[in-house]
Design a protein around this motif. Structure first.
Motif, PDB file in Angstrom:
ATOM      1  N   LEU A  74       1.277  -1.254  -0.201  1.00  0.00           N
ATOM      2  CA  LEU A  74       0.295   0.105  -0.402  1.00  0.00           C
ATOM      3  C   LEU A  74       0.741   1.357   0.354  1.00  0.00           C
ATOM      4  O   LEU A  74       1.893   1.449   0.753  1.00  0.00           O
ATOM      5  N   THR A  75       0.717   2.017  -0.758  1.00  0.00           N
ATOM      6  CA  THR A  75       0.775   3.553  -0.930  1.00  0.00           C
ATOM      7  C   THR A  75       0.635   4.752  -1.051  1.00  0.00           C
ATOM      8  O   THR A  75      -1.097   3.950  -1.368  1.00  0.00           O
ATOM      9  N   LEU A  76       1.164   5.964  -1.162  1.00  0.00           N
ATOM     10  CA  LEU A  76       0.248   7.145  -0.375  1.00  0.00           C
ATOM     11  C   LEU A  76       0.776   8.098  -1.756  1.00  0.00           C
ATOM     12  O   LEU A  76       2.361   8.288  -1.506  1.00  0.00           O
ATOM     13  N   SER A  77       0.098   8.849  -2.127  1.00  0.00           N
ATOM     14  CA  SER A  77       0.646  10.133  -3.315  1.00  0.00           C
ATOM     15  C   SER A  77      -0.749  11.618  -3.271  1.00  0.00           C
ATOM     16  O   SER A  77      -1.615  10.030  -2.095  1.00  0.00           O
ATOM     17  N   LYS A  78      -0.643  12.031  -2.841  1.00  0.00           N
ATOM     18  CA  LYS A  78      -1.161  13.268  -1.778  1.00  0.00           C
ATOM     19  C   LYS A  78      -1.198  14.409  -2.471  1.00  0.00           C
ATOM     20  O   LYS A  78      -0.353  15.041  -3.288  1.00  0.00           O
ATOM     21  N   SER A 116      -6.146  16.309  -1.470  1.00  0.00           N
ATOM     22  CA  SER A 116      -6.580  14.626  -1.357  1.00  0.00           C
ATOM     23  C   SER A 116      -5.412  13.365  -1.351  1.00  0.00           C
ATOM     24  O   SER A 116      -4.015  14.190  -1.223  1.00  0.00           O
ATOM     25  N   VAL A 117      -5.498  12.528  -0.619  1.00  0.00           N
ATOM     26  CA  VAL A 117      -4.964  11.776  -0.792  1.00  0.00           C
ATOM     27  C   VAL A 117      -5.724  10.335  -1.419  1.00  0.00           C
ATOM     28  O   VAL A 117      -6.671   9.518  -1.433  1.00  0.00           O
ATOM     29  N   THR A 118      -4.394  10.347  -2.221  1.00  0.00           N
ATOM     30  CA  THR A 118      -4.751   8.304  -3.130  1.00  0.00           C
ATOM     31  C   THR A 118      -4.079   7.384  -2.480  1.00  0.00           C
ATOM     32  O   THR A 118      -3.106   7.698  -2.396  1.00  0.00           O
ATOM     33  N   LEU A 119      -4.789   6.514  -2.841  1.00  0.00           N
ATOM     34  CA  LEU A 119      -4.371   5.055  -1.931  1.00  0.00           C
ATOM     35  C   LEU A 119      -3.979   4.490  -3.761  1.00  0.00           C
ATOM     36  O   LEU A 119      -4.560   3.813  -4.506  1.00  0.00           O
ATOM     37  N   ASN A 120      -2.822   3.449  -3.023  1.00  0.00           N
ATOM     38  CA  ASN A 120      -2.637   2.279  -4.538  1.00  0.00           C
ATOM     39  C   ASN A 120      -2.108   0.922  -3.413  1.00  0.00           C
ATOM     40  O   ASN A 120      -1.617   1.306  -2.655  1.00  0.00           O
ATOM     41  N   TRP A 121      -2.581  -0.400  -4.180  1.00  0.00           N
ATOM     42  CA  TRP A 121      -1.822  -1.342  -3.523  1.00  0.00           C
ATOM     43  C   TRP A 121      -1.752  -2.086  -4.733  1.00  0.00           C
ATOM     44  O   TRP A 121      -2.253  -2.145  -5.242  1.00  0.00           O
ATOM     45  N   PHE A 159     -12.891  -4.621  -1.890  1.00  0.00           N
ATOM     46  CA  PHE A 159     -12.150  -4.074  -1.186  1.00  0.00           C
ATOM     47  C   PHE A 159     -12.324  -3.088  -0.404  1.00  0.00           C
ATOM     48  O   PHE A 159     -12.894  -2.113  -0.282  1.00  0.00           O
ATOM     49  N   ARG A 160     -11.834  -3.050   0.579  1.00  0.00           N
ATOM     50  CA  ARG A 160     -12.608  -2.506   1.767  1.00  0.00           C
ATOM     51  C   ARG A 160     -11.272  -1.263   3.224  1.00  0.00           C
ATOM     52  O   ARG A 160     -10.176  -1.807   3.280  1.00  0.00           O
ATOM     53  N   ILE A 161     -11.525   0.253   3.417  1.00  0.00           N
ATOM     54  CA  ILE A 161     -10.231   1.039   3.235  1.00  0.00           C
ATOM     55  C   ILE A 161     -10.939   1.754   4.094  1.00  0.00           C
ATOM     56  O   ILE A 161     -11.821   1.651   4.577  1.00  0.00           O
ATOM     57  N   PHE A 162      -9.925   1.839   5.862  1.00  0.00           N
ATOM     58  CA  PHE A 162      -9.915   1.904   6.659  1.00  0.00           C
ATOM     59  C   PHE A 162      -8.941   2.894   6.217  1.00  0.00           C
ATOM     60  O   PHE A 162      -8.176   3.623   6.009  1.00  0.00           O
ATOM     61  N   ALA A 184     -10.466  -3.028  -9.105  1.00  0.00           N
ATOM     62  CA  ALA A 184      -9.866  -1.483  -8.360  1.00  0.00           C
ATOM     63  C   ALA A 184      -8.813  -1.785  -7.447  1.00  0.00           C
ATOM     64  O   ALA A 184      -8.035  -2.737  -7.346  1.00  0.00           O
ATOM     65  N   ARG A 185      -7.488  -0.863  -7.667  1.00  0.00           N
ATOM     66  CA  ARG A 185      -6.814  -1.073  -7.368  1.00  0.00           C
ATOM     67  C   ARG A 185      -5.603   0.113  -6.553  1.00  0.00           C
ATOM     68  O   ARG A 185      -4.964   0.219  -6.260  1.00  0.00           O
ATOM     69  N   ALA A 186      -6.825   1.139  -6.205  1.00  0.00           N
ATOM     70  CA  ALA A 186      -6.335   2.576  -5.842  1.00  0.00           C
ATOM     71  C   ALA A 186      -7.647   3.162  -5.761  1.00  0.00           C
ATOM     72  O   ALA A 186      -9.488   2.549  -5.944  1.00  0.00           O
ATOM     73  N   TYR A 187      -7.661   4.415  -4.727  1.00  0.00           N
ATOM     74  CA  TYR A 187      -9.081   4.811  -3.656  1.00  0.00           C
ATOM     75  C   TYR A 187      -8.099   5.998  -3.196  1.00  0.00           C
ATOM     76  O   TYR A 187      -7.232   6.621  -3.020  1.00  0.00           O
ATOM     77  N   THR A 188      -9.244   6.971  -3.874  1.00  0.00           N
ATOM     78  CA  THR A 188      -8.581   8.735  -3.089  1.00  0.00           C
ATOM     79  C   THR A 188      -9.650   8.753  -1.805  1.00  0.00           C
ATOM     80  O   THR A 188     -11.260   9.054  -2.735  1.00  0.00           O
ATOM     81  N   ASP A 189      -9.616   9.848  -1.400  1.00  0.00           N
ATOM     82  CA  ASP A 189      -9.860   9.971   0.049  1.00  0.00           C
ATOM     83  C   ASP A 189      -9.867  11.431  -0.205  1.00  0.00           C
ATOM     84  O   ASP A 189      -8.450  12.051  -0.697  1.00  0.00           O
ATOM     85  N   ALA A 190     -11.148  12.803  -0.860  1.00  0.00           N
ATOM     86  CA  ALA A 190     -10.982  14.099  -0.864  1.00  0.00           C
ATOM     87  C   ALA A 190     -10.903  14.550   0.561  1.00  0.00           C
ATOM     88  O   ALA A 190     -11.530  15.020   0.705  1.00  0.00           O
ATOM     89  N   VAL A 191      -9.732  14.516   1.550  1.00  0.00           N
ATOM     90  CA  VAL A 191      -9.231  15.424   2.836  1.00  0.00           C
ATOM     91  C   VAL A 191      -8.080  16.029   2.292  1.00  0.00           C
ATOM     92  O   VAL A 191      -7.439  15.170   1.760  1.00  0.00           O
ATOM     93  N   SER A 192      -7.658  16.781   2.964  1.00  0.00           N
ATOM     94  CA  SER A 192      -6.215  17.196   3.589  1.00  0.00           C
ATOM     95  C   SER A 192      -6.001  16.730   3.785  1.00  0.00           C
ATOM     96  O   SER A 192      -5.238  16.130   4.638  1.00  0.00           O
ATOM     97  N   PRO A 193      -4.168  16.257   3.196  1.00  0.00           N
ATOM     98  CA  PRO A 193      -3.003  15.338   3.705  1.00  0.00           C
ATOM     99  C   PRO A 193      -3.053  15.912   5.102  1.00  0.00           C
ATOM    100  O   PRO A 193      -2.001  15.781   6.150  1.00  0.00           O
ATOM    101  N   GLU A 194      -2.971  17.346   5.322  1.00  0.00           N
ATOM    102  CA  GLU A 194      -2.450  18.186   6.851  1.00  0.00           C
ATOM    103  C   GLU A 194      -3.546  17.559   7.497  1.00  0.00           C
ATOM    104  O   GLU A 194      -2.999  17.772   9.278  1.00  0.00           O
TER     105      GLU A 194
END
Length: 697
Positions: free
Chosen positions: A527-531, A535-540, A550-553, A572-582
């Motif tokens: 699992l990796t994260l880009s931001k 937003s924060v995008t997860l890839n796995w 897939f369930r995102i926690f 799916a192999r990615a998910y974007t969480d629309a939140v500030s990385p801060e």
């Protein structure tokens, strides 16, 4: 039993008969025997068949065809029965031999047998040299312990065939046994480097002892195997008054069946050392176990068994039957032979029998040092967070670098053929290669074209459970083992042509066995994260073939709790969480299907300050001074630590500008113009992150 027919040799040897009434006392140990107990075909561990007619009736113009049919050969009521039968004018019979399965050199061989009646019968109890396939006959030597032809009732022959005298040999003598077909008699030969002696019921009737022993007269210094057969007719067995058209088919026409019975075959040799045979692995409360010591004439025996085990028969003899208990232990025997004491023992281990859905072999909650051996490289074992860490150095992959884990007791995996190994690695070298084999108590190791390679290797730094079903590797074939007696797990490390010299680490958390491979999907990995700013995008990486989604926690603390925030499709192999990385969130992902949900993936965070594999604020391997400081301070590091990176964060998790200088291998100098407050210095090591608090005033 002649296998070739030749004329009378011109070379004759002096042979003589001396009556005697006792066997050689030097042959006092029973080393091999078949009592023909049980019913059905002869024991295939001991016996092979000769089948068909052979060329020219096995070289003797015999008329029968040999079969392995129960009508011709069988065990019945503790006897070997060979029955020749006439059907539609054709005779069938049987011949068995121990060739390739048992042979011996020197000793006493005994056959207890009742012979068939009827003119034309030709039973034989005999031996041939194992070298027949290389030297041929008669160079291999032949010892006919007993031959009888029905046209000459009661005349028992003992005969030798050698290159100097074969076929219609002169190396022979006979004795009369009037009730040969009504009673059992013991037919024996004693074979030493000096002579071969022939007996009936322990009465010596012939001795062969040529004065000049060479390859022609004495091909009897090499192993011989045992043969039992019933021929019909033939060059010697044929009765001339019944022959037709000059053939050797002289069999009493009134005869339609002939029965040859053998009660036992036994081989004795001189006692050399006490031996003890018996099971080394048993199930708890096993019944009727057999332990056999060397069976020596005139010896007495004393046995000891562990507490909980009971001798149910045979105490005082060379063989006991034992009902076992629930613990491992030793079986001991002491043999007294003419006042000389001999001792032998055998270790008997209880087999672990799993129950429930799974059975834990080892959870590595403590370091199992006594169970570990290694070879082919340098392996260091340590305890790390409830797992066993393995640091290794492999100089030569072809040296089969390996770790062997030995179970406390053998494990019966027959109903639990799936091995589950929970292992993690960071694979910093990029070359980690692991394979797991099983070894049984006999030393056999799994390994064919199908093996338990940890592929694809999950190297995201979190434990991953690998499964392998060994059921096809339980058996007696090449690469198979006894699945009821698994004793060791072998871990091959960076081995063979695909291995690489070098060093790295991995951790083993658990070894378990299961009844079947779980239907719950494997966890996602890597699992990796880009931001971005908002937003924060997860890839796995997906490691399952049976997932449905897939369930995102998400959590705000590394220790959780983690709350499910989304579910995405199986493709799916990615998910974007629309939140500030801060906002400082941590993330994990699970795979799910109708059978359940996987374990969590590895952990990622939108801010590095949230991550700490080793959250050791008071770690005494790192010291900061002065602390508090005005923005300029030193970091003193234990020289054994390998620092791979250094970062400086404020209390909100934002990295701040700092000048970091490496003064020596163990000293860092840090300068910052940061405003007064609480800060955190992150020191990255191969094992994680060490965090030190810094107060700037």
């Amino acid at each position: 039993m002649r296998i070739l027919y030749k004329g009378l040799t011109a070379f004759m040897l002096l042979c003589f008969a001396v009556p005697a009434f006792s066997q050689n006392p030097g042959f006092n140990e029973l080393v091999w025997h078949d009592e023909f107990e049980g019913e059905g075909a002869p024991n295939p561990t001991y016996w092979n068949y000769d089948l068909g007619t052979g060329q020219g009736g096995w070289g003797n113009n015999e008329v029968q065809s040999y079969t392995n049919q129960s009508s011709n050969i069988r065990r019945s009521n503790g006897k070997l029965v060979i029955e020749a039968n006439k059907n539609n004018g054709a005779w069938t019979s049987a011949r068995i031999k121990t060739q390739g399965k048992y042979s011996f050199t020197y000793g006493r061989i005994e056959f207890r047998a009742k012979l068939p009646k009827g003119s034309g019968t030709w039973p034989a109890l005999w031996m041939l040299g194992e070298s027949i396939n290389t030297k041929g006959w008669p160079a291999c030597g032949e010892i006919d312990v007993m031959e009888h032809v029905g046209r000459d009732p009661g005349k028992i022959h003992g005969t030798l065939h050698t290159p100097s005298s074969y076929g219609n040999t002169v190396n022979t003598n006979s004795t009369m046994v009037s009730d040969y077909g009504d009673s059992f008699h013991v037919y024996a030969a004693e074979w030493t480097p000096e002579a071969i002696k022939f007996y009936v019921d322990n009465n010596l009737f012939y001795t062969y002892a040529p004065a000049n022993k060479d390859a022609a007269t004495w091909p009897f210094n090499d192993p011989q195997f045992i043969i039992i057969n019933l021929a019909m007719g033939g060059n010697w067995g044929s009765d001339t008054k019944y022959e037709t058209n000059g053939q050797k088919n002289g069999i009493d026409p009134a005869l339609t069946t002939a029965r040859f019975e053998v009660d036992y075959v036994r081989v004795y040799q001189g006692f050399q050392e006490l031996k003890l045979n018996g099971p080394t692995t048993v199930t708890p409360n096993a019944q009727n176990l057999s332990f056999k010591a060397s069976q020596v004439t005139g010896a007495s025996y004393t046995w000891e068994v562990p507490v909980g085990a009971t001798i149910i028969s045979g105490a005082g003899t060379s063989e006991i039957k034992v009902n076992w208990g629930e613990t491992s232990g030793q079986v001991r025997v002491q043999m007294d032979l003419d006042g000389q004491l001999y001792n032998k023992e055998i270790n008997v281990n209880i087999t672990q029998s799993p129950n429930g859905e799974a059975f834990m072999i080892e959870d590595f909650s403590s370091l199992p040092t006594a169970k570990l051996t290694s070879s082919g490289g340098t392996f260091n074992f340590s305890q790390a967070d409830g797992a066993m860490k393995v640091d290794y150095q492999v100089p030569d992959p072809n040296a089969l670098p390996q770790i062997v884990y030995t179970l406390t007791e053998p494990l019966n995996m027959s109903g639990y053929p799936v091995l589950a190994a929970t292992i993690k690695t960071k694979n910093e070298s990029g070359t980690v290669l692991l394979r797991l084999d099983l070894k049984d108590t006999a030393g056999k190791t799994t390994g064919t074209s199908t093996v338990f390679n940890l592929t694809p290797l999950i190297d995201d730094g979190e434990h991953f459970t690998y499964y392998f079903d060994y059921s096809n590797l339980f058996g007696t074939g090449s690469g198979q083992i006894d699945g009821t007696k698994v004793k060791q797990i072998r871990i091959l490390v960076n081995y063979g042509i695909l291995g690489s010299a070098g060093n790295d680490s991995f951790w083993i958390d658990q070894f378990r066995v299961l009844q079947r491979t779980p239907s719950v999907p494997n966890r996602p990995s890597h699992l990796t994260l880009s931001k971005t700013s908002n937003s924060v995008t997860l890839n796995w990486q997906d490691n399952a073939t049976n997932e449905e989604s897939f369930r995102i926690f998400r959590a705000t603390l590394q220790a959780g709790p983690f709350t499910e925030i989304a579910t995405v499709a199986a493709n799916a192999r990615a998910y974007t969480d629309a939140v500030s990385p801060e906002n400082g969130y941590l993330y994990k992902v699970k795979t799910t299907n109708s059978n359940g949900t996987s374990e969590f993936s590895n952990l990622v965070a939108s801010s590095e300050s949230l991550l700490s594999i080793k959250d050791q604020f008071n770690n005494d391997q790192v010291m900061v001074y002065p602390n508090p400081s005005t923005g300029e301070f030193s970091v003193l590091i234990n020289s054994a630590l390998k620092i791979t990176g250094t970062h400086f964060f404020n209390s909100l998790g934002k990295e701040v500008v700092a000048s970091i200088s490496q003064i020596t291998a163990s000293l860092l100098q840090v300068k910052t113009n940061a405003a007064p407050g609480l800060y955190f210095c992150h020191l990255h090591t191969p094992d994680g992150i060490i965090i030190k608090r810094i107060l700037i005033i």
